[in-house]
Each structure stands twice: as structure tokens, then as C-alpha cells.
Enzyme design. Structure first.
Site: not given
Ligand code: ADP
Ligand code: AMP
Length: 221
Positions: A13, A88, A127, A161, A172
């Protein structure tokens, strides 16, 4: 245009938002980025949000909705925006509808990025995000920066992160399925959802998204 991006964590995203926002000349609004900025600035809001984020849970609506509303009220978002990570859950989607109705405007589309779960896990594991913006996002294998640990775009420091650990990612994903996925049906009932595959090269996904949004890329900024 007023667009909502939806998809599991790691779908791409933020990556797509960077290109789409530029092509469409609208601001990219990421509630995750807003929370992370508050955390690094040590604000009260950041302190409240951190424990939820570290556990992979959603930050409570009473904190999130106000923060999103304030950001959308800024001048640059008057003509449109690309929302990334908000809403969300269905309560947030209803709150957003209320805000837009109050302004006499409406969403144009909800772009749903589809990626199989094993790919999402690989994307998140590699990531690396720039301290300055999660729109500056890399992957150690798929899209590495020119110099390790340094953002190509702004020279910022790249980091992993805290919530990208394997255990938190599992949580998540569960939160995504139970709380966020229902907003897709909510928006389907309004005829707003366009679903695309987010597999393939970043530029291929952007082209697919622009086509799905029925925007002529050449005509945009
Ligand atoms: P989200 O904002 O949905 O959580 P990101 O945009 O941060 O996802 O992307 C997650 C990871 O996947 C990042 O490391 C990013 O570089 C990588 N990524 C994004 N799109 C692609 C793609 N099309 N192919 C390979 N890797 C991608
Ligand atoms: P993201 O950067 O979108 O992956 O979001 C990181 C984390 O921030 C999430 O796991 C949540 O804890 C929190 N967060 C971001 N957006 C929202 C939202 N709309 N509602 C609740 N929590 C959010």
C-alpha cells in the site's frame, strides 16, 4: 480523487501510494506514518498508540479517527487524498463516511490490493523503511537501496519496523482478517471496490492500479 487503499500488511500500500499520489496529485495520508511521527516526536498521542502498535493491535478508534480527521482537514487534502491504512474497521469506515457527508463530498474508489499470505510474509520480512517517510520503502531482496541502510530519495536512515517481527506480523494478519476485511464488503455495498492483484513488479502494479481507477496516466501530473 478521494481514494482508500486496502490490503493486508505488506501488500504494498505504502509503495503504491507513493506513485499513485504523485500521478494523481493528491496527498498520501497514512495513519501508520502519522502514528510513527507522533512516536518519534514523543507526543501524548504517540505514547498512547505505541503499545497497541507493538502488539500488532489496532489503536483505539477514539484516538485514530480524530487524528485522521485533523489530517484530512488540512488544506492540501481539500481536493482529494489517498488514504493508506485508514479506515481499518467498519466503525472507522462509518466515521469517514460521516466526515465526507458533512463536507458534501464522497469517495471515488476503494482500491483493494490482493496478495497471497506467503508473499506478504516475505515482503514484510525484508521491508526497510526510511525514518522520514514510509512512502520511501525498500526490500532487501526485491527493491534494495543503492547504498545499504540509506534512502535513495532523501538520504534518510533505513530501519526495520519494530512491528515487522514474525510474531507481530502474525497478529497483524489476524487483525486484518477479522477487523479490516469486513470494510471491503461495507464498500462493496456502495459499489466502490476495485480489486487488483498486487503481484509482480512495483511499476506493473501501479499501471494496473491506474487502469483500475480508470485514470489516463498521461493526462495526470
Ligand atoms: P504496506 O504499506 O501494504 O504494509 P509496503 O508498501 O510497505 O506495504 O510494502 C511491503 C514490502 O514489500 C516493502 O519492503 C516493499 O519494498 C515490498 N514491495 C512492495 N511492492 C512490491 C512488489 N510489487 N514486489 C516486490 N516487493 C514489493
Ligand atoms: P501501518 O503502517 O499501516 O502498517 O500501521 C502500523 C500500525 O499502526 C498498525 O498495526 C496499527 O497498530 C496502527 N494503525 C495504523 N492505522 C490504523 C488505523 N486506521 N486504526 C487503528 N490502528 C492503526
Amino acid at each position: 480523487m478521494r481514494i482508500v487503499l486496502v490490503g493486508p500488511p505488506g501488500a504494498g500500500k505504502g509503495t503504491q501510494a507513493a506513485f499513485l499520489a504523485k500521478n494523481l496529485s493528491i496527498p498520501h495520508i497514512s495513519t501508520g506514518d502519522l502514528f510513527r511521527a507522533n512516536i518519534s516526536q514523543g507526543t501524548e498521542l504517540g505514547k498512547r498508540a505505541k503499545s497497541y502498535m507493538d502488539a500488532g493491535n489496532l489503536v483505539p478508534d477514539e484516538v485514530t479517527i480524530g487524528m485522521a480527521r485533523d489530517r484530512m482537514a488540512q488544506a492540501d487534502a481539500e481536493g482529494g487524498f489517498l488514504l493508506d491504512g485508514f479506515p481499518r474497521n467498519v466503525g472507522q469506515a462509518e466515521a469517514l463516511d460521516g466526515m465526507l457527508r458533512g463536507e458534501g463530498v464522497a469517495l471515488d474508489a476503494v482500491l483493494d490490493l490482493e496478495v497471497p499470505e506467503d508473499e506478504v510474509v516475505k515482503r514484510i520480512a525484508g521491508r526497510r523503511v526510511c525514518r522520514n517517510s514510509s512512502a520511501h520503502v525498500y526490500h532487501v531482496v526485491y527493491t534494495p537501496p543503492k547504498a545499504e541502510g540509506v534512502c535513495d530519495e532523501c538520504g534518510g536512515e533505513l530501519y526495520q519496523r519494530d512491528d515487522d517481527s514474525e510474531e507481530t506480523v502474525r497478529k497483524r494478519l489476524e487483525v486484518y482478517h477479522t477487523q479490516t476485511e469486513p470494510i471491503i464488503d461495507y464498500y462493496k455495498a456502495q459499489g466502490l471496490v476495485v480489486t487488483i492483484s498486487a503481484l509482480g513488479k512495483v511499476a506493473e502494479v501501479t499501471a494496473r492500479a491506474m487502469e483500475a481507477l480508470q485514470v489516463d496516466e498521461a493526462a495526470q501530473g
